[in-house]
Design a protein around this motif. Sequence first.
Motif, PDB file in Angstrom:
ATOM      1  N   GLU A   1       0.988  -1.180  -0.026  1.00 15.28           N
ATOM      2  CA  GLU A   1       0.107  -0.078   0.202  1.00 15.28           C
ATOM      3  C   GLU A   1       0.885   1.338   0.142  1.00 15.28           C
ATOM      4  O   GLU A   1       1.867   1.495   0.729  1.00 15.28           O
ATOM      5  N   GLY A   2       0.764   2.223  -0.991  1.00 15.58           N
ATOM      6  CA  GLY A   2       1.343   3.290  -0.890  1.00 15.58           C
ATOM      7  C   GLY A   2       2.809   3.351  -1.415  1.00 15.58           C
ATOM      8  O   GLY A   2       3.329   2.385  -1.506  1.00 15.58           O
ATOM      9  N   GLY A   3       3.365   4.415  -1.718  1.00 10.80           N
ATOM     10  CA  GLY A   3       4.761   4.396  -2.423  1.00 10.80           C
ATOM     11  C   GLY A   3       5.798   4.867  -1.124  1.00 10.80           C
ATOM     12  O   GLY A   3       5.538   4.964  -0.272  1.00 10.80           O
ATOM     13  N   LEU A   4       7.101   4.998  -1.579  1.00  7.53           N
ATOM     14  CA  LEU A   4       8.250   5.401  -0.858  1.00  7.53           C
ATOM     15  C   LEU A   4       8.887   6.468  -2.007  1.00  7.53           C
ATOM     16  O   LEU A   4       9.168   6.039  -3.036  1.00  7.53           O
ATOM     17  N   SER A   5       9.311   7.685  -1.306  1.00  4.46           N
ATOM     18  CA  SER A   5       9.773   8.781  -2.085  1.00  4.46           C
ATOM     19  C   SER A   5      11.367   8.431  -2.229  1.00  4.46           C
ATOM     20  O   SER A   5      12.195   7.932  -1.063  1.00  4.46           O
ATOM     21  N   THR A   6      11.922   8.027  -3.395  1.00  2.22           N
ATOM     22  CA  THR A   6      13.226   7.865  -3.513  1.00  2.22           C
ATOM     23  C   THR A   6      14.413   8.645  -2.869  1.00  2.22           C
ATOM     24  O   THR A   6      15.218   8.065  -2.066  1.00  2.22           O
ATOM     25  N   PRO A   7      14.078   9.977  -2.786  1.00  3.54           N
ATOM     26  CA  PRO A   7      15.149  10.784  -2.217  1.00  3.54           C
ATOM     27  C   PRO A   7      15.091  10.515  -0.832  1.00  3.54           C
ATOM     28  O   PRO A   7      16.041  10.649   0.098  1.00  3.54           O
ATOM     29  N   ALA A   8      13.955  10.431  -0.276  1.00  4.66           N
ATOM     30  CA  ALA A   8      13.773  10.158   1.263  1.00  4.66           C
ATOM     31  C   ALA A   8      14.406   8.754   1.625  1.00  4.66           C
ATOM     32  O   ALA A   8      14.914   8.677   2.794  1.00  4.66           O
ATOM     33  N   VAL A   9      14.517   7.744   0.775  1.00  8.83           N
ATOM     34  CA  VAL A   9      15.180   6.529   1.143  1.00  8.83           C
ATOM     35  C   VAL A   9      16.571   6.835   1.078  1.00  8.83           C
ATOM     36  O   VAL A   9      17.179   6.399   2.130  1.00  8.83           O
ATOM     37  N   TYR A  10      17.166   7.531   0.104  1.00  8.54           N
ATOM     38  CA  TYR A  10      18.642   7.640   0.175  1.00  8.54           C
ATOM     39  C   TYR A  10      18.892   8.662   1.300  1.00  8.54           C
ATOM     40  O   TYR A  10      19.884   8.316   2.038  1.00  8.54           O
ATOM     41  N   GLN A  11      17.884   9.655   1.696  1.00  6.83           N
ATOM     42  CA  GLN A  11      18.551  10.254   2.871  1.00  6.83           C
ATOM     43  C   GLN A  11      18.534   9.539   4.314  1.00  6.83           C
ATOM     44  O   GLN A  11      19.541   9.663   4.964  1.00  6.83           O
TER      45      GLN A  11
ATOM     46  N   ASN B   1      21.174  -5.501  -1.472  1.00  8.16           N
ATOM     47  CA  ASN B   1      20.444  -4.092  -1.727  1.00  8.16           C
ATOM     48  C   ASN B   1      20.693  -3.299  -0.511  1.00  8.16           C
ATOM     49  O   ASN B   1      20.251  -3.449   0.324  1.00  8.16           O
ATOM     50  N   ASP B   2      21.799  -2.447  -0.754  1.00  8.68           N
ATOM     51  CA  ASP B   2      22.297  -1.433   0.376  1.00  8.68           C
ATOM     52  C   ASP B   2      20.929  -0.517   0.891  1.00  8.68           C
ATOM     53  O   ASP B   2      20.957   0.036   1.916  1.00  8.68           O
ATOM     54  N   MET B   3      19.752  -0.252  -0.071  1.00  8.50           N
ATOM     55  CA  MET B   3      18.526   0.548   0.364  1.00  8.50           C
ATOM     56  C   MET B   3      17.807  -0.004   1.193  1.00  8.50           C
ATOM     57  O   MET B   3      16.910   0.114   1.708  1.00  8.50           O
ATOM     58  N   GLN B   4      17.981  -1.403   1.342  1.00  7.39           N
ATOM     59  CA  GLN B   4      17.019  -2.227   2.114  1.00  7.39           C
ATOM     60  C   GLN B   4      16.817  -1.980   3.366  1.00  7.39           C
ATOM     61  O   GLN B   4      15.747  -1.609   3.904  1.00  7.39           O
ATOM     62  N   ALA B   5      18.010  -1.490   4.256  1.00  2.95           N
ATOM     63  CA  ALA B   5      17.832  -1.148   5.619  1.00  2.95           C
ATOM     64  C   ALA B   5      17.170   0.125   5.740  1.00  2.95           C
ATOM     65  O   ALA B   5      16.670   0.382   6.580  1.00  2.95           O
ATOM     66  N   ALA B   6      17.331   1.133   4.781  1.00  2.00           N
ATOM     67  CA  ALA B   6      16.763   2.413   4.791  1.00  2.00           C
ATOM     68  C   ALA B   6      15.202   2.232   4.449  1.00  2.00           C
ATOM     69  O   ALA B   6      14.559   2.763   5.243  1.00  2.00           O
ATOM     70  N   ALA B   7      14.725   1.366   3.571  1.00  2.00           N
ATOM     71  CA  ALA B   7      13.329   1.063   3.432  1.00  2.00           C
ATOM     72  C   ALA B   7      12.834   0.552   4.449  1.00  2.00           C
ATOM     73  O   ALA B   7      11.561   1.054   4.893  1.00  2.00           O
ATOM     74  N   LEU B   8      13.297  -0.524   5.007  1.00  2.00           N
ATOM     75  CA  LEU B   8      12.617  -1.218   6.182  1.00  2.00           C
ATOM     76  C   LEU B   8      12.666  -0.207   7.684  1.00  2.00           C
ATOM     77  O   LEU B   8      11.926  -0.351   8.426  1.00  2.00           O
TER      78      LEU B   8
END
Length: 308
Positions: free
Chosen positions: A178-188, A226-233
Amino acid sequence: MSAHQVTVRSPAKINLGLSVGPPRPDGFHPLATVYQAVALYDDVTATLRDDAEITVEVLGDFAADVPTDSSNLAVRAARTLQTEYDVEEGVDLTIRKTIPVAGGMAGGSTDAAATLVACNRLWGLGLAQPELERIAADLGSDVPFCLVGHTALGRGRGELVTEVMSRGTFHWVFAIAEGGLSTPAVYQELDRLRPLRRVEPPEVHPELLTALLSGSAAALAVALSNDMQAAALSLRPELADTLQFGLDQGALAAMISGSGPTCLFLAGDSRRAVDLAVELAESGLCRMVRQAEGPVPGARILPSSVSR
Ligand code: C5P
């Protein structure tokens, strides 16, 4: 050769490896990524206009989530081509979406790639692939890969793409949140979680390339990263339950797709992918479930769609 109407089919992407370095002076993060295009497609139909207007209509699963003003990436792609090549005509774009919006699967980027291919034909520009890739890179980091498709290495901020060898077909299942995630927010969030002085330059793990060459799903399963996984979680902790559920149901691997929040699962074969998709759909853990194999080609004109 120009046309009156043309439809281009363009794939979603996943990142089989996504290594992210510390931010560059321009704010982008240097990447070493291995992309794969998967058989989940958006179709973009472009119809010629005599005036210079560019319009967009969005249909399908995620239509309500897509802007239809000039911020739409497909509109920007058409506008860029029109301006750079002094095109006097315009275009009506119709996007049929099956790729989630802000889902970490390059849905917006692939619509932009499809639009470049469609308008190139519609307006009879005759631009070759390297020229389209140059324009694509200015539109977004993932757009060049969406033109190329198959399996490819991405360097720079992701826009420098070279194909890599991959054997066979892999079977993927996607749990769309449900809903998306903003790519810049995940990089931040990634920058916040990692002390910058300890971040290594990005690199592709050799085991991943070896696994792709072998065509073995079991070998690929242990080489995904995926290095981004920790940030998305960190931003969406409940996604960990979705990943674990898939593993409990027999997925060979479970990972966040790109910057998320889509969760991807690698299945051993197509039958196991169907079983996993059914279990995930019944779990109530996600908005919808899709299955797709990869690799597949990048943005392509559907030959039967071309009318003069
Ligand atoms: O290139 P694209 O428009 O898809 O990037 C969206 C945003 O994601 C950028 O503005 C930037 O904040 C972030 N990004 C990044 N490093 C990358 C790619 C994207 O920081 N390599």
